[in-house]
Design an enzyme around this catalytic site. Structure first.
Site, PDB file in Angstrom:
ATOM      1  CE  LYS A 215      28.660  55.666  69.953  1.00  0.00           C
ATOM      2  NZ  LYS A 215      27.869  54.557  69.591  1.00  0.00           N
TER       3      LYS A 215
HETATM    4  C1  LIG Z   1      26.476  54.130  69.008  1.00  0.00           C
HETATM    5  C2  LIG Z   1      25.100  54.675  69.159  1.00  0.00           C
HETATM    6  C3  LIG Z   1      24.016  53.870  69.517  1.00  0.00           C
HETATM    7  C4  LIG Z   1      24.082  52.380  69.553  1.00  0.00           C
HETATM    8  O1  LIG Z   1      25.058  51.893  70.367  1.00  0.00           O
HETATM    9  P1  LIG Z   1      25.403  50.319  70.279  1.00  0.00           P
HETATM   10  O2  LIG Z   1      26.126  50.064  71.556  1.00  0.00           O
HETATM   11  O3  LIG Z   1      26.261  50.154  69.069  1.00  0.00           O
HETATM   12  O4  LIG Z   1      24.128  49.588  70.170  1.00  0.00           O
HETATM   13  C5  LIG Z   1      22.797  54.448  69.785  1.00  0.00           C
HETATM   14  N1  LIG Z   1      22.630  55.778  69.668  1.00  0.00           N
HETATM   15  C6  LIG Z   1      23.638  56.586  69.288  1.00  0.00           C
HETATM   16  C7  LIG Z   1      23.380  58.055  69.201  1.00  0.00           C
HETATM   17  C8  LIG Z   1      24.897  56.058  69.003  1.00  0.00           C
HETATM   18  O5  LIG Z   1      25.887  56.863  68.603  1.00  0.00           O
END
Ligand SMILES: *Cc1c(COP(=O)(O)O)cnc(C)c1O
Length: 388
Positions: free
Chosen positions: A190
């Site tokens: 992210k």
């Molecule tokens: C990465 C992601 C999540 C989940 O995030 P985590 O921190 O891995 O639980 C949820 N929604 C979207 C759209 C994502 O890209």
């Protein structure tokens, strides 16, 4: 001399420097590794980054956990329906099932690939309780339309902002909009990372309180409070069957440094996205939608679509790029194509023509802050070679 092949360029890579390593080392040496002072400082810094104004941030060990806590705090349960886009990661809606409720998947806008407000409207039933918009790739959803529908029908809104740090809608940061809860992700790929981690933010004190309690076993004091306040450390009360979703101080120490670097990360992503936009124009591609003038796209993802008539199929293009040492990804195989969601809710691609067509044509190019312009030029050159 044999021709040297350049090293494989991954689709994403975290940007972790000496400051992060020093901060984590300090957390490890401090004697306090689980939720404690660093986590509190991270929550405060996160609220301040978003502009404060009564915003509360609740650190969790994933965005998935944050989404679960948000829906739980809003009282979503069996029999309820929550409307969400099909073009997202399964985490967005698996949390609806944790609570025994049903996600109702809808199609996306063909330009932005964000949830289509008119599809939300068409999906509302007497069981609908909430809307779960996803700011796809880091471009804000049409939040005015979504919030208007929510107000009209008395629905809650939880934003999946896993891609949207930082993203603005009409000049306001996602996290400060008029939804009930907004959830960010600090997963490895992210826009900033804590390894695993997430943050739920809200201006509603009752929701904040419920999420704090449910984050840690339904206990009304966390361990740090128990060891620092005047009440005896051994005493606590369980007020609900909560979860184990707290963030460690090790992760929070990493997050504090990444948060400070976020403006610089954004600048780099914007630079790389602008170069792709300029240098790929003219190829048989649909380039990603940009933010409206004055708004910020976080550029978490750079998602291309092959235009009709392109020389290669999407799968062949991914293969050819891979053979040239370039990693790509696809965001996402839409939920209606996954066996669990398809079979449980009897879904078919024809119900989601825009998301399904986009899926068949799309790929995500490498975009990460540590990528050099020269590395990006390899991607651009390969696309010209293969599609030009
Ligand atoms: C990465 C992601 C999540 C989940 O995030 P985590 O921190 O891995 O639980 C949820 N929604 C979207 C759209 C994502 O890209």
């Amino acid at each position: 001399m044999p021709e040297t092949t350049p090293p494989f360029l991954p689709f994403a890579r975290p940007d972790i420097g000496d400051a992060e390593i020093a901060a984590v080392t300090e957390a490890l040496r401090s004697g306090w590794v689980t939720t404690g002072p660093k986590t509190r400082a991270f929550e405060e810094a996160f609220s301040a980054y978003l502009g404060g104004g009564g915003l509360q941030s609740i650190a969790v060990n994933s965005a998935t956990a944050g989404l679960h806590l948000a829906l739980e705090a809003l009282g979503i349960g069996p029999g309820d329906e929550v409307i969400a886009p099909t073009l997202t990661f399964t985490a967005t809606v698996e949390v609806v099932r944790y609570l025994g409720a049903d996600p109702v998947l809808v199609d996306v806008d063909p330009v932005t690939l964000n949830i289509a407000p008119e599809k939300i409207r068409a999906a509302i039933t007497p069981r609908t309780k909430a809307i779960l918009p996803v700011h796809y790739g880091g471009l804000a959803c049409h939040m005015d339309a979504i919030l208007a529908i929510a107000r009209e029908h008395g629905l809650k809104v939880v934003e999946d902002a896993a891609h949207a740090l930082p993203t603005t809608w009409r000049g306001r940061l996602v996290g400060q909009l008029d939804s009930d809860v907004t959830v960010f992700s600090f997963y490895a790929n992210k826009t900033m990372t804590t390894g695993e981690g997430g943050m739920a933010v809200t201006r509603n004190p009752a929701l904040a309180e419920r999420m704090r309690v449910m984050r840690l076993h339904g206990i009304n004091r966390d361990a740090f409070d128990r060891f620092t306040s005047k009440t005896p450390a051994w005493y606590y009360e369980v007020v609900a069957p909560g979860f184990k979703y707290n963030l460690t101080d090790i992760a929070a120490a990493l997050g504090l440094v990444q948060l400070q670097r976020l403006p610089q990360f954004l600048e780099r992503r914007q630079h790389l996205a602008a170069r792709y936009q300029a240098k790929l124009a003219g190829l048989p591609l649909v380039l990603p939608a940009e933010a409206p003038p004055g708004d910020v796209h976080s550029w978490h993802l750079y998602v291309l679509r092959l235009a009709p008539g392109a020389r290669l199929s999407r799968d062949a293009l991914i293969q050819a790029l891979s053979e040239r040492g370039i990693g790509t990804s696809v965001h996402y195989v839409p939920l209606h194509r996954h066996p669990y969601w398809r079979d449980r809710y009897g879904l078919a691609p024809e119900q989601f023509p825009q998301a399904d067509a986009a899926y068949q044509a799309m790929l995500s190019l490498p975009l990460f802050t540590a990528m050099s312009d020269a590395e990006q030029d390899r991607v651009i050159a390969a696309l010209h070679e293969l599609l030009g």
